[in-house]
Design an enzyme around this catalytic site. Structure first.
Site, short mmCIF file in Angstrom:
data_model
loop_
_atom_site.label_atom_id
_atom_site.label_comp_id
_atom_site.label_asym_id
_atom_site.label_seq_id
_atom_site.Cartn_x
_atom_site.Cartn_y
_atom_site.Cartn_z
N ASP A 3 30.36 40.42 47.19
CA ASP A 3 31.01 40.29 45.88
C ASP A 3 29.98 39.62 44.97
OD1 ASP A 3 32.42 39.60 43.61
OD2 ASP A 3 33.94 38.40 44.65
N TRP B 280 36.79 32.35 45.48
CA TRP B 280 36.91 33.81 45.51
C TRP B 280 36.74 34.35 46.92
CZ3 TRP B 280 39.51 35.36 41.71
CH2 TRP B 280 39.31 34.86 40.42
N LYS C 155 31.62 39.33 33.66
CA LYS C 155 30.72 38.19 33.71
C LYS C 155 29.35 38.57 33.17
CE LYS C 155 34.04 36.23 36.27
NZ LYS C 155 34.64 36.55 37.55
#
Ligand SMILES: *Cc1c(COP(=O)(O)O)cnc(C)c1O
Length: 362
Positions: free
Chosen positions: A173, A102, A197
């Site tokens: 993030d 990511w 999540k």
């Protein structure tokens, strides 16, 4: 009804009480004769949900008035572009710490917007097995910001210390570990986390932005992409994903009800130690590629001797009601995502199965 033992990486498990509340309120929200989905985002019923979600988040984390709390769409992937669009002006450069797939994507997107440089990468032989130490991160003293990824969802690594950004704004993030424990928000200038999540369903992202940092953002980009637009309009500039925000409200209310972040941290640590404990007890049969100090409490990854054995593990686990254990397609192996909503008993069942499978096949 038998609920699955859900180890999905995202969208992931949602706490049962949050789902039950949604079920109970679905057809008739607050005596209105409609579901919350059917309410105007400008009406008082929805507005109370919206405000409650923000208030719960502020209370749980102790977010001060120096920060705006925003609900945005497009997921963390959109933030990979929107952060540099807002904060990476012409003639500036931003620093990226690369700890997984990511963060690589975030870095690539920033390069499409402006100048970005790698302040550190822990990639070795095409994979990631740890987060860096402070010494390994070289920060550009004039960087527009420093971007980190707090938990590496694919490779199962997590920062267990806070990077010192040397006076530069720190952007994180936190999609896959936001609210797993209490933390000091004031160390960060911008935090973002997709809900699917640790916070609820997909479709909404939560961002915390320090007002002093927001004041530096560009005002010459399209209105919809400016964080200032969403801050000024309480995340009601355009129609927000009302049902997703409603579900986030339910999840945050559940979290507060069980004792907030200190309570969930204790549970999360117990879960991680149950599962890593079982894998470590059977070391040799199982292999955890991640260095111990970088092990994630949210995404636990491991390997077996062959892909055939890994497939058998997944298939047999399924007969015990356990799903979502296959590693990310780009990484392979096995992965159990044990986010906030996955309870201790569920992880205990998996840890027992880990032991049993090793005994039978070892
Ligand atoms: C899942 C995830 C993303 C991507 O989220 P999308 O909602 O698919 O954009 C980004 N970063 C991290 C750390 C993630 O876990």
């Amino acid at each position: 009804m038998k609920r699955a033992l859900n180890f999905n990486a995202g969208p992931a498990a949602i706490p049962l009480p949050a789902l039950e509340r949604a079920r109970d309120e679905l057809l008739d929200f607050n005596g209105s004769g409609m579901s919350i989905m059917e309410h105007s985002h400008r009406g008082k019923d929805y507005e109370s949900v919206h405000r409650e979600a923000i208030a719960l988040l502020r209370r749980l984390l102790g977010v001060s008035d120096a920060y705006e709390v925003l609900f945005l769409t497009g997921g963390a992937s959109q933030q990979f572009a929107q952060v540099p669009m807002n904060f990476l002006g012409p003639g500036r450069s931003a620093d990226y710490v690369i700890t997984g797939g990511w963060s690589e994507k975030a870095f690539e997107e920033a390069q499409r917007v402006g100048a970005a440089r790698v302040a550190c990468t822990t990639k070795r032989d095409g994979t990631f097995t740890r987060v860096p130490t402070q010494d390994e991160v070289s920060i550009d003293p004039s960087a527009a910001y420093v971007h980190v990824t707090s938990n590496n969802t694919l490779y199962g690594t997590q920062w267990h210390w806070d990077l010192d950004p040397k006076g530069r704004p720190l952007v994180s993030d936190m999609s896959s570990d936001f609210l797993w424990k209490p933390f000091d928000v004031s160390r960060y200038d911008f935090i973002y986390a997709g809900a699917q999540k640790n916070l609820g369903p997909s479709g909404v992202l939560i961002a915390l932005v320090k007002k002093s940092f927001l004041a530096e953002a560009r005002a010459d980009i399209p209105v919809i992409f400016r964080y200032a637009t969403h801050a000024k309009n309480d995340s009601l500039y355009n129609t927000p994903p009302t049902f997703a925000i409603y579900m986030v409200r339910n999840v945050l209310a559940w979290l507060e009800g069980i004792g907030g972040l200190p309570a969930i941290e204790a549970r999360n640590r117990e879960k991680a130690s149950l599962l890593y404990g079982a894998l470590d007890r059977n070391e040799g049969f199982y292999r955890c590629p991640v260095e111990r100090a970088s092990r994630s409490t949210m995404n636990v990854v491991w390997r077996l001797a062959s892909e055939a054995l890994e497939d058998r593990f997944v298939a047999e686990a399924k007969t015990h009601g356990m799903i979502g254990l296959k590693g990310h397609r780009s990484v392979g192996g096995l992965r159990a995502s044990i986010y906030n909503a996955v309870d201790v008993a569920t992880v205990k069942a998996l840890a027992d199965f880990v032991d049993e499978f090793a005994k039978k096949n070892g």
